[in-house]
Design a protein around this motif. Structure first.
Motif, PDB file in Angstrom:
ATOM      1  N   THR A  59     -56.625  -5.174  16.759  1.00 14.34           N
ATOM      2  CA  THR A  59     -55.639  -6.231  16.951  1.00 14.34           C
ATOM      3  C   THR A  59     -56.226  -7.545  16.453  1.00 14.34           C
ATOM      4  OG1 THR A  59     -56.365  -6.817  19.191  1.00 14.34           O
ATOM      5  CG2 THR A  59     -54.668  -5.098  18.992  1.00 14.34           C
ATOM      6  N   LEU A  60     -55.361  -8.505  16.286  1.00 15.40           N
ATOM      7  CA  LEU A  60     -55.784  -9.854  15.938  1.00 15.40           C
ATOM      8  C   LEU A  60     -55.075 -10.818  16.866  1.00 15.40           C
ATOM      9  CD1 LEU A  60     -53.376 -11.350  13.741  1.00 15.40           C
ATOM     10  CD2 LEU A  60     -53.933  -9.110  12.809  1.00 15.40           C
ATOM     11  N   GLN A  61     -55.747 -11.906  17.178  1.00 17.41           N
ATOM     12  CA  GLN A  61     -55.187 -12.898  18.088  1.00 17.41           C
ATOM     13  C   GLN A  61     -55.059 -14.224  17.350  1.00 17.41           C
ATOM     14  OE1 GLN A  61     -57.351 -13.910  21.814  1.00 17.41           O
ATOM     15  NE2 GLN A  61     -55.461 -13.236  22.811  1.00 17.41           N
ATOM     16  N   VAL A 135     -49.860  -3.312  10.407  1.00 17.46           N
ATOM     17  CA  VAL A 135     -49.097  -2.081  10.169  1.00 17.46           C
ATOM     18  C   VAL A 135     -48.750  -1.991   8.688  1.00 17.46           C
ATOM     19  CG1 VAL A 135     -48.117  -1.979  12.497  1.00 17.46           C
ATOM     20  CG2 VAL A 135     -46.893  -3.203  10.692  1.00 17.46           C
ATOM     21  N   ILE A 136     -48.526  -0.762   8.247  1.00 16.82           N
ATOM     22  CA  ILE A 136     -48.150  -0.492   6.860  1.00 16.82           C
ATOM     23  C   ILE A 136     -46.680  -0.089   6.805  1.00 16.82           C
ATOM     24  CG2 ILE A 136     -48.474   1.070   4.909  1.00 16.82           C
ATOM     25  CD1 ILE A 136     -50.744  -0.827   5.103  1.00 16.82           C
ATOM     26  N   LYS A 137     -45.952  -0.653   5.841  1.00 16.65           N
ATOM     27  CA  LYS A 137     -44.579  -0.237   5.581  1.00 16.65           C
ATOM     28  C   LYS A 137     -44.427  -0.007   4.078  1.00 16.65           C
ATOM     29  CE  LYS A 137     -42.573  -2.577   9.577  1.00 16.65           C
ATOM     30  NZ  LYS A 137     -41.489  -3.456  10.085  1.00 16.65           N
ATOM     31  N   TYR A 138     -43.497   0.878   3.747  1.00 16.23           N
ATOM     32  CA  TYR A 138     -43.255   1.187   2.335  1.00 16.23           C
ATOM     33  C   TYR A 138     -41.875   0.681   1.957  1.00 16.23           C
ATOM     34  CZ  TYR A 138     -43.540   3.724  -2.083  1.00 16.23           C
ATOM     35  OH  TYR A 138     -43.607   4.045  -3.420  1.00 16.23           O
ATOM     36  N   PHE A 165     -47.936  -5.734   7.218  1.00 21.17           N
ATOM     37  CA  PHE A 165     -47.376  -6.713   8.149  1.00 21.17           C
ATOM     38  C   PHE A 165     -48.288  -6.825   9.368  1.00 21.17           C
ATOM     39  CE2 PHE A 165     -43.646  -5.387   5.772  1.00 21.17           C
ATOM     40  CZ  PHE A 165     -42.935  -6.566   5.596  1.00 21.17           C
ATOM     41  N   ILE A 166     -48.170  -7.936  10.073  1.00 19.53           N
ATOM     42  CA  ILE A 166     -48.821  -8.035  11.377  1.00 19.53           C
ATOM     43  C   ILE A 166     -47.718  -7.948  12.431  1.00 19.53           C
ATOM     44  CG2 ILE A 166     -50.876  -9.256  10.593  1.00 19.53           C
ATOM     45  CD1 ILE A 166     -49.662 -11.853  11.486  1.00 19.53           C
ATOM     46  N   ASP A 167     -47.767  -6.892  13.208  1.00 17.25           N
ATOM     47  CA  ASP A 167     -46.703  -6.571  14.157  1.00 17.25           C
ATOM     48  C   ASP A 167     -47.066  -7.116  15.540  1.00 17.25           C
ATOM     49  OD1 ASP A 167     -44.489  -5.531  15.339  1.00 17.25           O
ATOM     50  OD2 ASP A 167     -45.187  -3.453  15.347  1.00 17.25           O
ATOM     51  N   TYR A 260     -41.824 -10.994   6.212  1.00 22.66           N
ATOM     52  CA  TYR A 260     -42.716 -11.539   5.188  1.00 22.66           C
ATOM     53  C   TYR A 260     -44.071 -10.854   5.321  1.00 22.66           C
ATOM     54  CZ  TYR A 260     -44.445 -15.063   1.899  1.00 22.66           C
ATOM     55  OH  TYR A 260     -44.948 -15.698   0.798  1.00 22.66           O
ATOM     56  N   PRO A 261     -44.471 -10.072   4.320  1.00 20.69           N
ATOM     57  CA  PRO A 261     -45.727  -9.321   4.449  1.00 20.69           C
ATOM     58  C   PRO A 261     -46.961 -10.202   4.281  1.00 20.69           C
ATOM     59  CG  PRO A 261     -44.757  -8.945   2.290  1.00 20.69           C
ATOM     60  CD  PRO A 261     -43.770  -9.777   3.055  1.00 20.69           C
ATOM     61  N   LEU A 262     -48.016  -9.791   4.946  1.00 19.14           N
ATOM     62  CA  LEU A 262     -49.307 -10.446   4.765  1.00 19.14           C
ATOM     63  C   LEU A 262     -49.835 -10.187   3.356  1.00 19.14           C
ATOM     64  CD1 LEU A 262     -51.676 -11.913   6.365  1.00 19.14           C
ATOM     65  CD2 LEU A 262     -52.642  -9.617   6.641  1.00 19.14           C
TER      66      LEU A 262
END
Length: 307
Positions: A59-61, A135-138, A165-167, A260-262
């Protein structure tokens, strides 16, 4: 074992996040009727600042992500019970009616009777914090037709993409400071609005209305149920009664999770561009099974190559 492994340092991750943050924009407007008064808002803001910590639990904070209000206007409409004065006889005619009658004057007949708008954009300090997982999305480009080849899609700039993305797992908004001057601004705005309503009336009418209603500003405070801490009252009005804070939290979560993807990676990925000087087409490799994780030092991407 994966065919490809790529790592981005925490510093590189922060630079990617800055682009994500700087692209964020929010605007909204809403209103509601609360019986004796109504309220609404017009808001717009962007994000600045923020500190990022990557953690070993994938995770990231993000802390201290400042909300910079480009617009924060609150409109309050107040209904005061209608009051009519006058209509009585000044010079009667004995046994035959009235020679001179005081005009009948009614005030507070509109809905709302008083409407004031407060600009709080420079007076409210707010920030957002969140905890998220990568997370990864296609993404299949909707402009790409079923029979289109990868080379044709690349040429038209409509290749499919892997997106990171960061979910958000949690999103919190803190309104930790509403300037004390807000209370004075609201009171002055109410005074001015009341003076504007009563200003054109003759003196005797003003005196009668004030005698009937008492101090009108106190009546308005009772209608609004204003406490001593007006800043806290405004925060509750916006955040709870009008639901603005939940709207912001949901928008922020949706933006980071899917809008908006990272970072994004074309599929297939170009490892050698076409050379216009020789008859050489681009060399593309298909990316499969892309995965992402973070630890305290970096973000790691792993993938396989193959059709």
């Amino acid at each position: 074992m994966s065919h490809l492994t790529v790592a981005a340092s925490e510093r590189a991750f922060i630079e990617l996040f800055k682009a994500l943050r700087d692209n964020f924009k929010f605007s909204d407007a809403d209103s509601a009727d609360f019986g004796p008064f109504s309220a609404g808002y017009e808001v717009a803001f962007h994000l600045e600042g923020g500190t990022i910590d990557l953690r070993d639990d994938n995770t990231l904070q993000i802390r201290e992500l400042d909300i910079k209000w480009d617009k924060l206007k609150v409109t309050i409409g107040i209904n005061i019970p209608e009051v009519c004065v006058g209509g009585f006889c000044i010079i009667p005619i004995p046994f035959d009616g009235c020679l001179v009658e005081a005009p009948k004057i009614c005030v507070f007949s509109d809905n709302p009777d008083i409407s004031i708008t407060l600009d709080l954009s420079e007076l409210v300090t707010s920030e957002i914090s969140l905890t998220a997982s990568p997370v990864i999305k296609y993404k299949v480009d909707p402009a790409r037709t079923a029979g289109m080849s990868d080379l044709e899609a690349k040429d038209k700039n409509i290749s499919n993409k892997w997106q990171i993305f960061i979910d958000p797992v949690t999103v919190d908004i803190d309104v930790f400071d509403i300037a004390d001057i807000v209370g004075d601004i609201l009171e002055q705005a109410l005074d001015n609005a009341i003076d504007g309503l009563l200003g054109p009336l003759p003196g005797w009418a003003k005196d009668l209305i004030k005698a009937i209603l008492g101090p009108i500003i106190d009546l308005v405070r009772d209608i609004l149920d204003l406490p001593d801490d007006i800043g806290e009252w405004l925060s509750d009005l916006l955040g709870v009664s009008l639901g603005l804070f939940n709207t912001i939290v949901n928008f922020v979560a949706d933006y980071f999770a899917s809008k908006y993807p990272l970072y994004e990676l074309e599929d297939p990925y170009t490892i050698l561009e076409a050379d216009l000087n020789v008859p050489l087409i681009p060399v593309l490799i298909p990316i499969r099974d892309l995965d992402v994780r973070v630890n305290t030092d970096e973000m790691i991407l792993e993938a396989n190559v193959g059709a």
